[in-house]
Design a protein around this motif. Structure first.
Motif, PDB file in Angstrom:
ATOM      1  N   ALA A 121      80.778  64.773   5.374  1.00 50.00           N
ATOM      2  CA  ALA A 121      81.285  64.506   4.081  1.00 50.00           C
ATOM      3  C   ALA A 121      82.861  65.134   3.832  1.00 50.00           C
ATOM      4  O   ALA A 121      82.994  66.378   4.630  1.00 50.00           O
ATOM      5  N   LEU A 122      83.580  64.149   3.836  1.00 53.77           N
ATOM      6  CA  LEU A 122      84.895  64.638   3.655  1.00 53.77           C
ATOM      7  C   LEU A 122      85.680  64.393   2.213  1.00 53.77           C
ATOM      8  O   LEU A 122      85.399  63.400   1.620  1.00 53.77           O
ATOM      9  N   VAL A 123      86.588  65.252   1.923  1.00 47.09           N
ATOM     10  CA  VAL A 123      87.298  64.944   0.723  1.00 47.09           C
ATOM     11  C   VAL A 123      88.796  64.864   1.283  1.00 47.09           C
ATOM     12  O   VAL A 123      89.455  65.515   1.872  1.00 47.09           O
ATOM     13  N   VAL A 124      89.280  63.492   1.113  1.00 47.53           N
ATOM     14  CA  VAL A 124      90.488  62.805   1.316  1.00 47.53           C
ATOM     15  C   VAL A 124      91.145  62.580   0.230  1.00 47.53           C
ATOM     16  O   VAL A 124      90.926  61.874  -0.692  1.00 47.53           O
ATOM     17  N   ASP A 125      92.689  63.157   0.317  1.00 45.31           N
ATOM     18  CA  ASP A 125      93.664  62.349  -0.696  1.00 45.31           C
ATOM     19  C   ASP A 125      94.070  61.140  -0.477  1.00 45.31           C
ATOM     20  O   ASP A 125      93.703  60.455   0.418  1.00 45.31           O
ATOM     21  N   GLY A 126      94.973  60.764  -1.611  1.00 50.25           N
ATOM     22  CA  GLY A 126      95.612  59.494  -1.607  1.00 50.25           C
ATOM     23  C   GLY A 126      96.374  59.259  -0.431  1.00 50.25           C
ATOM     24  O   GLY A 126      96.605  58.063  -0.159  1.00 50.25           O
ATOM     25  N   GLU A 127      96.739  60.213   0.194  1.00 53.95           N
ATOM     26  CA  GLU A 127      97.585  59.987   1.516  1.00 53.95           C
ATOM     27  C   GLU A 127      96.839  60.086   2.599  1.00 53.95           C
ATOM     28  O   GLU A 127      97.545  59.997   3.853  1.00 53.95           O
ATOM     29  N   GLY A 128      95.713  60.354   2.619  1.00 51.76           N
ATOM     30  CA  GLY A 128      94.809  60.382   3.807  1.00 51.76           C
ATOM     31  C   GLY A 128      94.430  61.695   4.380  1.00 51.76           C
ATOM     32  O   GLY A 128      93.943  61.824   5.595  1.00 51.76           O
ATOM     33  N   THR A 150      81.681  70.886  -5.915  1.00 53.81           N
ATOM     34  CA  THR A 150      82.222  71.475  -7.064  1.00 53.81           C
ATOM     35  C   THR A 150      83.265  72.409  -6.580  1.00 53.81           C
ATOM     36  O   THR A 150      84.261  72.458  -7.067  1.00 53.81           O
ATOM     37  N   THR A 151      83.084  73.118  -5.506  1.00 56.86           N
ATOM     38  CA  THR A 151      84.113  73.995  -4.956  1.00 56.86           C
ATOM     39  C   THR A 151      85.309  73.325  -4.295  1.00 56.86           C
ATOM     40  O   THR A 151      86.560  73.392  -4.658  1.00 56.86           O
ATOM     41  N   ALA A 152      85.093  71.883  -3.713  1.00 53.46           N
ATOM     42  CA  ALA A 152      86.206  71.098  -3.358  1.00 53.46           C
ATOM     43  C   ALA A 152      86.797  70.591  -4.818  1.00 53.46           C
ATOM     44  O   ALA A 152      88.334  70.660  -4.618  1.00 53.46           O
ATOM     45  N   ARG A 153      86.283  70.241  -5.696  1.00 52.34           N
ATOM     46  CA  ARG A 153      86.993  69.704  -6.678  1.00 52.34           C
ATOM     47  C   ARG A 153      87.825  70.848  -7.500  1.00 52.34           C
ATOM     48  O   ARG A 153      88.909  70.567  -7.843  1.00 52.34           O
ATOM     49  N   ALA A 154      87.437  71.949  -7.533  1.00 52.47           N
ATOM     50  CA  ALA A 154      87.969  73.126  -7.912  1.00 52.47           C
ATOM     51  C   ALA A 154      89.184  73.521  -7.183  1.00 52.47           C
ATOM     52  O   ALA A 154      90.248  73.803  -7.837  1.00 52.47           O
ATOM     53  N   GLU A 155      89.137  73.494  -5.879  1.00 58.50           N
ATOM     54  CA  GLU A 155      90.391  73.727  -5.045  1.00 58.50           C
ATOM     55  C   GLU A 155      91.181  72.890  -4.870  1.00 58.50           C
ATOM     56  O   GLU A 155      92.333  73.181  -4.653  1.00 58.50           O
ATOM     57  N   ILE A 181      92.980  65.154   4.729  1.00 52.14           N
ATOM     58  CA  ILE A 181      91.506  65.842   4.646  1.00 52.14           C
ATOM     59  C   ILE A 181      91.721  66.907   4.155  1.00 52.14           C
ATOM     60  O   ILE A 181      92.386  68.000   4.463  1.00 52.14           O
ATOM     61  N   LEU A 182      91.238  67.338   2.977  1.00 51.77           N
ATOM     62  CA  LEU A 182      91.160  68.371   2.158  1.00 51.77           C
ATOM     63  C   LEU A 182      90.197  69.331   2.328  1.00 51.77           C
ATOM     64  O   LEU A 182      90.186  70.395   2.217  1.00 51.77           O
ATOM     65  N   ALA A 183      88.934  68.763   2.548  1.00 50.70           N
ATOM     66  CA  ALA A 183      87.610  69.491   2.786  1.00 50.70           C
ATOM     67  C   ALA A 183      86.593  68.620   3.760  1.00 50.70           C
ATOM     68  O   ALA A 183      86.724  67.536   3.414  1.00 50.70           O
ATOM     69  N   ARG A 184      85.949  69.272   4.572  1.00 56.24           N
ATOM     70  CA  ARG A 184      85.104  68.696   5.309  1.00 56.24           C
ATOM     71  C   ARG A 184      83.810  69.438   5.409  1.00 56.24           C
ATOM     72  O   ARG A 184      83.719  70.789   5.572  1.00 56.24           O
ATOM     73  N   ARG A 185      82.777  68.783   5.571  1.00 56.96           N
ATOM     74  CA  ARG A 185      81.452  69.454   5.830  1.00 56.96           C
ATOM     75  C   ARG A 185      80.435  68.424   6.635  1.00 56.96           C
ATOM     76  O   ARG A 185      80.491  67.204   6.442  1.00 56.96           O
ATOM     77  N   GLU A 186      80.101  69.169   7.855  1.00 55.90           N
ATOM     78  CA  GLU A 186      79.344  68.288   8.816  1.00 55.90           C
ATOM     79  C   GLU A 186      77.940  68.710   8.874  1.00 55.90           C
ATOM     80  O   GLU A 186      77.865  69.960   8.788  1.00 55.90           O
ATOM     81  N   GLY A 187      76.879  67.938   8.922  1.00 52.68           N
ATOM     82  CA  GLY A 187      75.594  68.469   9.019  1.00 52.68           C
ATOM     83  C   GLY A 187      74.704  68.209   7.482  1.00 52.68           C
ATOM     84  O   GLY A 187      75.504  67.949   6.652  1.00 52.68           O
ATOM     85  N   PHE A 188      73.616  68.447   7.695  1.00 52.84           N
ATOM     86  CA  PHE A 188      72.544  68.081   6.435  1.00 52.84           C
ATOM     87  C   PHE A 188      72.895  69.271   5.522  1.00 52.84           C
ATOM     88  O   PHE A 188      73.167  70.255   5.807  1.00 52.84           O
TER      89      PHE A 188
END
Length: 78
Positions: free
Chosen positions: A43-50, A70-75, A52-59
């Motif tokens: 799972a990645l959080v990517v901004d409009g410029e492409g 929630t943490t990614a959104r707050a940060e 990567i702001l946050a990344r999580r791999e695995g289940f």
């Protein structure tokens, strides 16, 4: 994650604020490479410029995934 985490009502509620895009890495290997995805699920959080702001791999269980979102959104989302 497809059968346990993503269908969970808590995850669905937390994800409504996000633009979600699911990529099948077996079909879109170039996209996976571009974002450095080495393992799935990822799972990645990517901004409009492409960027990567946050990344999580695995289940992640639903509660842990909601906490990550929630943490990614707050940060990163202003």
């Amino acid at each position: 994650m497809d059968t346990v985490t993503y269908p969970d009502d808590r995850v669905r509620a937390a994800a409504t604020a996000w633009i979600r895009q699911r990529i099948d890495v077996s079909v879109s290997a170039e996209v996976a490479r571009a974002f450095g995805v080495a393992a799935v699920p990822a799972a990645l959080v990517v901004d409009g410029e492409g960027r990567i702001l946050a990344r999580r791999e695995g289940f992640l269980e639903p509660a842990a995934f909601v906490a990550w979102l929630t943490t990614a959104r707050a940060e990163f989302v202003r």
